[in-house]
Structure formats: C-alpha cells, structure tokens
Design a protein around this motif. Structure first.
Motif, PDB file in Angstrom:
ATOM      1  N   MET A   1       1.009  -1.121   0.116  1.00 59.27           N
ATOM      2  CA  MET A   1       0.073   0.086   0.090  1.00 59.27           C
ATOM      3  C   MET A   1       0.792   1.247   0.038  1.00 59.27           C
ATOM      4  SD  MET A   1      -3.186   0.734  -0.183  1.00 59.27           S
ATOM      5  CE  MET A   1      -4.287   1.863   0.708  1.00 59.27           C
ATOM      6  N   ARG A   2       0.695   2.095  -0.965  1.00 57.52           N
ATOM      7  CA  ARG A   2       1.553   3.421  -1.010  1.00 57.52           C
ATOM      8  C   ARG A   2       0.468   4.392  -0.532  1.00 57.52           C
ATOM      9  NH1 ARG A   2       5.842   3.585  -4.310  1.00 57.52           N
ATOM     10  NH2 ARG A   2       6.280   5.715  -3.400  1.00 57.52           N
ATOM     11  N   GLU A   3       1.203   5.543  -0.221  1.00 55.86           N
ATOM     12  CA  GLU A   3       0.382   6.748   0.349  1.00 55.86           C
ATOM     13  C   GLU A   3       0.998   7.832  -0.489  1.00 55.86           C
ATOM     14  OE1 GLU A   3      -1.163   6.503   4.780  1.00 55.86           O
ATOM     15  OE2 GLU A   3       0.809   7.121   4.630  1.00 55.86           O
ATOM     16  N   VAL A   4      -0.274   8.901  -0.924  1.00 60.56           N
ATOM     17  CA  VAL A   4       0.109  10.167  -1.131  1.00 60.56           C
ATOM     18  C   VAL A   4      -0.353  11.092  -0.366  1.00 60.56           C
ATOM     19  CG1 VAL A   4      -0.340  11.762  -3.117  1.00 60.56           C
ATOM     20  CG2 VAL A   4      -0.162   9.545  -3.682  1.00 60.56           C
ATOM     21  N   PRO A  24      -5.598  14.028 -17.702  1.00 60.70           N
ATOM     22  CA  PRO A  24      -6.477  14.722 -18.284  1.00 60.70           C
ATOM     23  C   PRO A  24      -7.752  14.932 -17.618  1.00 60.70           C
ATOM     24  CG  PRO A  24      -5.538  13.573 -19.813  1.00 60.70           C
ATOM     25  CD  PRO A  24      -4.882  13.019 -18.742  1.00 60.70           C
ATOM     26  N   GLU A  25      -7.972  14.013 -16.828  1.00 61.40           N
ATOM     27  CA  GLU A  25      -9.491  14.020 -16.104  1.00 61.40           C
ATOM     28  C   GLU A  25      -9.258  15.120 -14.947  1.00 61.40           C
ATOM     29  OE1 GLU A  25      -7.270  11.088 -16.916  1.00 61.40           O
ATOM     30  OE2 GLU A  25      -7.512  10.057 -15.102  1.00 61.40           O
ATOM     31  N   VAL A  26      -8.073  15.466 -14.522  1.00 62.77           N
ATOM     32  CA  VAL A  26      -8.012  16.573 -13.276  1.00 62.77           C
ATOM     33  C   VAL A  26      -7.141  17.679 -13.890  1.00 62.77           C
ATOM     34  CG1 VAL A  26      -8.588  14.737 -11.366  1.00 62.77           C
ATOM     35  CG2 VAL A  26      -6.217  15.128 -12.260  1.00 62.77           C
ATOM     36  N   ALA A  27      -6.637  17.661 -15.149  1.00 60.31           N
ATOM     37  CA  ALA A  27      -6.044  18.691 -15.491  1.00 60.31           C
ATOM     38  C   ALA A  27      -6.888  20.115 -15.456  1.00 60.31           C
ATOM     39  CB  ALA A  27      -5.349  18.661 -16.759  1.00 60.31           C
ATOM     40  N   GLY A  28      -6.298  21.063 -14.806  1.00 57.09           N
ATOM     41  CA  GLY A  28      -6.882  22.571 -14.809  1.00 57.09           C
ATOM     42  C   GLY A  28      -7.874  22.497 -13.474  1.00 57.09           C
ATOM     43  N   LEU A  29      -7.714  21.539 -12.471  1.00 53.40           N
ATOM     44  CA  LEU A  29      -8.504  21.727 -11.301  1.00 53.40           C
ATOM     45  C   LEU A  29      -7.468  21.958 -10.211  1.00 53.40           C
ATOM     46  CD1 LEU A  29     -11.038  18.379 -11.593  1.00 53.40           C
ATOM     47  CD2 LEU A  29     -11.253  21.094 -12.176  1.00 53.40           C
ATOM     48  N   TRP A  30      -8.218  22.358  -9.322  1.00 55.97           N
ATOM     49  CA  TRP A  30      -6.981  22.788  -7.796  1.00 55.97           C
ATOM     50  C   TRP A  30      -6.976  21.820  -6.722  1.00 55.97           C
ATOM     51  CZ3 TRP A  30      -4.595  27.506  -8.319  1.00 55.97           C
ATOM     52  CH2 TRP A  30      -5.059  28.244  -9.424  1.00 55.97           C
ATOM     53  N   GLU A  31      -5.656  21.318  -6.345  1.00 65.30           N
ATOM     54  CA  GLU A  31      -5.552  20.493  -5.433  1.00 65.30           C
ATOM     55  C   GLU A  31      -4.750  21.042  -4.175  1.00 65.30           C
ATOM     56  OE1 GLU A  31      -3.163  17.383  -6.748  1.00 65.30           O
ATOM     57  OE2 GLU A  31      -1.308  18.730  -6.848  1.00 65.30           O
ATOM     58  N   LEU A  32      -4.803  20.452  -3.159  1.00 68.32           N
ATOM     59  CA  LEU A  32      -3.709  20.552  -2.311  1.00 68.32           C
ATOM     60  C   LEU A  32      -2.383  19.834  -2.728  1.00 68.32           C
ATOM     61  CD1 LEU A  32      -5.292  19.507   1.143  1.00 68.32           C
ATOM     62  CD2 LEU A  32      -5.565  21.762  -0.030  1.00 68.32           C
ATOM     63  N   PRO A  33      -1.265  20.725  -2.729  1.00 65.96           N
ATOM     64  CA  PRO A  33      -0.236  20.081  -3.339  1.00 65.96           C
ATOM     65  C   PRO A  33       0.422  19.023  -2.616  1.00 65.96           C
ATOM     66  CG  PRO A  33       0.265  22.101  -2.550  1.00 65.96           C
ATOM     67  CD  PRO A  33      -1.060  22.000  -2.442  1.00 65.96           C
ATOM     68  N   GLY A  34       1.038  18.140  -3.330  1.00 69.36           N
ATOM     69  CA  GLY A  34       1.841  16.888  -2.312  1.00 69.36           C
ATOM     70  C   GLY A  34       2.398  16.010  -3.323  1.00 69.36           C
ATOM     71  N   GLY A  35       2.642  14.770  -2.858  1.00 67.18           N
ATOM     72  CA  GLY A  35       3.189  13.746  -3.674  1.00 67.18           C
ATOM     73  C   GLY A  35       3.323  12.517  -2.832  1.00 67.18           C
ATOM     74  N   LYS A  36       3.845  11.257  -3.303  1.00 69.05           N
ATOM     75  CA  LYS A  36       3.994   9.992  -2.753  1.00 69.05           C
ATOM     76  C   LYS A  36       5.149   9.812  -1.667  1.00 69.05           C
ATOM     77  CE  LYS A  36       2.627   6.739  -6.502  1.00 69.05           C
ATOM     78  NZ  LYS A  36       2.622   7.609  -7.902  1.00 69.05           N
ATOM     79  N   VAL A  37       4.538   9.181  -0.743  1.00 69.21           N
ATOM     80  CA  VAL A  37       5.641   8.999   0.389  1.00 69.21           C
ATOM     81  C   VAL A  37       6.410   7.892  -0.104  1.00 69.21           C
ATOM     82  CG1 VAL A  37       5.795   8.193   2.852  1.00 69.21           C
ATOM     83  CG2 VAL A  37       3.690   9.496   2.105  1.00 69.21           C
ATOM     84  N   GLU A  38       7.862   8.338  -0.115  1.00 66.57           N
ATOM     85  CA  GLU A  38       8.829   7.271  -0.449  1.00 66.57           C
ATOM     86  C   GLU A  38       9.149   6.265   0.684  1.00 66.57           C
ATOM     87  OE1 GLU A  38       9.556   6.785  -3.319  1.00 66.57           O
ATOM     88  OE2 GLU A  38       9.048   8.631  -4.241  1.00 66.57           O
ATOM     89  N   PRO A  39       9.450   4.874   0.290  1.00 66.56           N
ATOM     90  CA  PRO A  39       9.821   3.989   1.358  1.00 66.56           C
ATOM     91  C   PRO A  39      10.995   4.525   2.387  1.00 66.56           C
ATOM     92  CG  PRO A  39      10.053   2.954  -0.775  1.00 66.56           C
ATOM     93  CD  PRO A  39       9.799   4.325  -0.967  1.00 66.56           C
ATOM     94  N   GLY A  40      10.706   4.275   3.785  1.00 67.50           N
ATOM     95  CA  GLY A  40      11.520   4.936   4.693  1.00 67.50           C
ATOM     96  C   GLY A  40      11.219   6.318   4.973  1.00 67.50           C
ATOM     97  N   GLU A  41      10.194   7.192   4.270  1.00 62.13           N
ATOM     98  CA  GLU A  41      10.123   8.391   4.593  1.00 62.13           C
ATOM     99  C   GLU A  41       8.898   8.325   5.544  1.00 62.13           C
ATOM    100  OE1 GLU A  41      10.663  11.892   1.380  1.00 62.13           O
ATOM    101  OE2 GLU A  41       9.111  10.587   0.974  1.00 62.13           O
ATOM    102  N   THR A  42       8.618   9.638   6.535  1.00 63.41           N
ATOM    103  CA  THR A  42       7.362   9.626   7.027  1.00 63.41           C
ATOM    104  C   THR A  42       6.504  10.543   6.352  1.00 63.41           C
ATOM    105  OG1 THR A  42       8.321  11.819   8.061  1.00 63.41           O
ATOM    106  CG2 THR A  42       8.760   9.999   9.494  1.00 63.41           C
ATOM    107  N   GLY A  44       5.229  13.425   6.983  1.00 64.20           N
ATOM    108  CA  GLY A  44       5.548  14.599   7.319  1.00 64.20           C
ATOM    109  C   GLY A  44       6.730  14.986   6.338  1.00 64.20           C
ATOM    110  N   GLY A  45       7.738  14.215   6.566  1.00 63.10           N
ATOM    111  CA  GLY A  45       8.944  14.434   5.718  1.00 63.10           C
ATOM    112  C   GLY A  45       8.876  14.259   4.120  1.00 63.10           C
ATOM    113  N   ALA A  46       7.794  13.561   3.692  1.00 61.27           N
ATOM    114  CA  ALA A  46       7.538  13.601   2.606  1.00 61.27           C
ATOM    115  C   ALA A  46       6.718  14.565   1.952  1.00 61.27           C
ATOM    116  CB  ALA A  46       6.741  12.138   2.187  1.00 61.27           C
ATOM    117  N   LEU A  47       6.048  15.152   2.683  1.00 59.52           N
ATOM    118  CA  LEU A  47       5.263  16.480   2.317  1.00 59.52           C
ATOM    119  C   LEU A  47       6.195  17.670   2.233  1.00 59.52           C
ATOM    120  CD1 LEU A  47       2.504  17.909   1.818  1.00 59.52           C
ATOM    121  CD2 LEU A  47       2.341  18.238   4.296  1.00 59.52           C
ATOM    122  N   GLU A  48       7.155  17.662   3.229  1.00 60.79           N
ATOM    123  CA  GLU A  48       8.044  18.782   3.155  1.00 60.79           C
ATOM    124  C   GLU A  48       9.126  18.747   2.178  1.00 60.79           C
ATOM    125  OE1 GLU A  48       9.839  18.479   7.327  1.00 60.79           O
ATOM    126  OE2 GLU A  48       7.780  19.096   8.275  1.00 60.79           O
TER     127      GLU A  48
END
Ligand code: DCM
Length: 130
Positions: A1-4, A24-42, A44-48
């Motif tokens: 299981m991975r997390e964004v 394309p489904e979400v291009a142009g829409l607004w989000e809270l920015p972020g990304g995938k948590v890498e193995p070994g990361e918390t 919070g660390g991934a977000l930073e």
C-alpha cells in the motif's frame, strides 16, 4: 500500500491551492499540493520534500486533516496541515497557485474546480480557515 500526502498549507489565514496539469481527468483542477511517500519516509517528511521540489517553499508538516481517501486499490491519499516557514510558492509542476479564504474555497468546490478526492475535505479545510 502506497500513500500520497497532500498539504493544507496555511499562511495569514489562507489556504494554498495548486492547479494540476495532468492527468487529463483532473488537469485544470485545483488541489492541495503533495506527492507520494517514499519507502522509509514519514508522511511529514515526504510532504516537506515534495513542497520544496514542486513549489520551492519550506513548510513544517503538522497533524492529519480529515479522513484518508482511497485513490486506487494500492494507493491512498492523506492530508496534513502545514505551516509556511519560508519562501513564496513558484510552481514547477503546476500551472498556477492561489491562496484562498473559506468563502473562496467553498465557491471553488461548488463550481467543481477542486480535484474530486480533495473535495472530501472541504468542511475540514474551511474549519481551519475560520
Ligand atoms: N492526488 C489527489 N489530490 C492531491 C494530490 C494528489 O487526488 N491533493 C492524486 C492524483 C494522482 C495521485 O494522487 O492520482 C498522485 O499524485 P501526483 O501525480 O501528483 O504524484
């Protein structure tokens, strides 16, 4: 299981949103920015790390906001509150950024301008802004 992990970055009573360019489904829409948590990361660390890479800002990650949202069978999305420590967001992967208050956030949600997964957090986010 991975997390964004997505960041609810608040500064001066406003929430940072970023405009997606893909897929394309979400291009142009607004989000809270972020990304995938890498193995070994918390989370919070991934977000930073992600917000430094994508927007050139330094943030301090805090508590989880709202519920986790399943994106796919093997991927889930969580939001963390974050405070802006330094920098002015300059998007490298998004087409734009904006800062919104609770009213503007609700208007964007009503207009269908938020990424669907993030719209689940509308009341949680508006609560942080009032
Ligand atoms: N995602 C989302 N809401 C966010 C951040 C990401 O729904 N606030 C989704 C979009 C993608 C996946 O997470 O399906 C991975 O994001 P990215 O492509 O930005 O790494």
């Amino acid at each position: 299981m991975r997390e964004v992990v997505a960041g609810a970055v608040i500064s001066a009573g406003r929430l940072l949103l970023a405009r997606r360019t893909y897929p394309p489904e979400v291009a142009g829409l607004w989000e809270l920015p972020g990304g995938k948590v890498e193995p070994g990361e918390t989370r919070g660390g991934a977000l930073e790390r992600e917000l430094a890479e994508e927007l050139g800002i330094e943030v301090a990650a805090g508590e989880q906001i709202g519920v986790g949202v399943p994106l796919r069978e093997d991927l889930s999305l969580v939001a963390l509150a974050a405070t802006l420590v330094a920098g002015d967001p300059r998007p490298t992967e998004h087409s734009a950024v904006c800062w919104v208050d609770a009213d503007a956030l609700r208007q964007m949600a009503a207009a269908g301008e938020l990424v669907p997964a993030d719209a689940v957090w509308l009341d949680d986010l508006a609560g942080l802004l009032t």
